[in-house]
Design a protein around this motif. Sequence first.
Motif, PDB file in Angstrom:
ATOM      1  N   LEU A 167       0.855  -1.257  -0.021  1.00  0.00           N
ATOM      2  CA  LEU A 167      -0.011   0.130   0.065  1.00  0.00           C
ATOM      3  C   LEU A 167       1.055   1.215  -0.094  1.00  0.00           C
ATOM      4  N   LYS A 168       1.876   1.241   0.786  1.00  0.00           N
ATOM      5  CA  LYS A 168       2.856   2.600   0.737  1.00  0.00           C
ATOM      6  C   LYS A 168       3.411   2.576  -0.555  1.00  0.00           C
ATOM      7  N   GLN A 169       3.837   1.347  -1.328  1.00  0.00           N
ATOM      8  CA  GLN A 169       4.458   1.428  -2.694  1.00  0.00           C
ATOM      9  C   GLN A 169       3.713   1.973  -3.565  1.00  0.00           C
ATOM     10  N   ALA A 170       2.381   1.834  -3.510  1.00  0.00           N
ATOM     11  CA  ALA A 170       1.210   2.190  -4.327  1.00  0.00           C
ATOM     12  C   ALA A 170       1.052   3.862  -4.042  1.00  0.00           C
ATOM     13  N   HIS A 171       0.814   4.096  -2.523  1.00  0.00           N
ATOM     14  CA  HIS A 171       0.682   5.542  -2.378  1.00  0.00           C
ATOM     15  C   HIS A 171       2.058   6.431  -2.881  1.00  0.00           C
ATOM     16  N   TRP A 172       3.170   5.733  -2.818  1.00  0.00           N
ATOM     17  CA  TRP A 172       4.130   6.852  -3.555  1.00  0.00           C
ATOM     18  C   TRP A 172       4.324   6.604  -4.879  1.00  0.00           C
TER      19      TRP A 172
ATOM     20  N   LEU B 113      -6.469   8.384  -5.030  1.00  0.00           N
ATOM     21  CA  LEU B 113      -5.760   6.945  -4.565  1.00  0.00           C
ATOM     22  C   LEU B 113      -4.647   7.089  -3.698  1.00  0.00           C
ATOM     23  N   HIS B 114      -4.026   8.229  -3.926  1.00  0.00           N
ATOM     24  CA  HIS B 114      -2.790   8.558  -2.970  1.00  0.00           C
ATOM     25  C   HIS B 114      -3.270   8.474  -1.395  1.00  0.00           C
ATOM     26  N   GLU B 115      -4.275   9.058  -1.371  1.00  0.00           N
ATOM     27  CA  GLU B 115      -4.943   9.221  -0.003  1.00  0.00           C
ATOM     28  C   GLU B 115      -5.562   7.911   0.598  1.00  0.00           C
TER      29      GLU B 115
ATOM     30  N   PHE C   4      -4.765   4.934  -0.484  1.00  0.00           N
ATOM     31  CA  PHE C   4      -4.121   3.828  -0.045  1.00  0.00           C
ATOM     32  C   PHE C   4      -3.379   3.854   1.376  1.00  0.00           C
ATOM     33  N   ASP C   5      -3.356   5.219   1.623  1.00  0.00           N
ATOM     34  CA  ASP C   5      -2.825   5.744   3.223  1.00  0.00           C
ATOM     35  C   ASP C   5      -3.680   5.183   4.181  1.00  0.00           C
ATOM     36  N   GLU C   6      -5.118   5.702   3.807  1.00  0.00           N
ATOM     37  CA  GLU C   6      -6.086   5.347   4.849  1.00  0.00           C
ATOM     38  C   GLU C   6      -6.135   3.888   5.026  1.00  0.00           C
TER      39      GLU C   6
HETATM   40 FE   LIG Z   1       2.582   9.912   2.554  1.00  0.00          FE
END
Ligand SMILES: [Fe+2]
Length: 155
Positions: A35-40, A50-52, A54-56
Amino acid sequence: VDSKFVPDLGSQSMESLSDVLQDTLMDLLAFGLILKQAHWNVQGPFFRSLHEQFDEIRSLIDTHVDLVAERLTALGMSPNGQASDISYSNIAEIDKGFLRDKAVLTAIVERTSQLARNLRERTEIIKNLDSPTEDLMHSIEIEIEKQLWMLRSQI
Ligand SMILES: [Fe+2]
C-alpha cells in the motif's frame, strides 16, 4: 489455582491458531508495504484520491497488525514480524516504478481480493477452536471486504 491465566486449548488447536494468526500477520505486513509502494508511485488523473485512499487503508492495516500480533502473545505465543519472513505471504508485490492510476488500482484490488480470500479460508480452519480469535478474524474480514468494495467501485 494458577493466577497467570493463559488459555490452553490443547496442542493441536494452539498450533492451528498459531498458524492462522502468524500467516495473517505476514499477509497484513506484506499488504501494508504494498500500500505504501502504491501510495508513493501512483500517477495520473486519479492521483489525489488514490494516494490518500492507499494511506487510509494502510492505517487500518497497521491497527489490525497489532491486534493480530498481540492475540498471539495473549495466547502465550511469540509473534514473528521480521522482514525476511514477510515474503512467504502470497500477497504479491506490485510492479516497481511509477504506475498509472488505473493499473495500480487494479493491482491493489487483486491484492485486496487475495487477502480477503486468505482471511476467509483461515477463519474456516479455526472455526469453533477459539471464539475470541474467530471474532478478531471476522472483524478483519469485515474491514477488508469493505475496503475491497470501495476500491472495486472505482474500476
Ligand atoms: Fe505519504
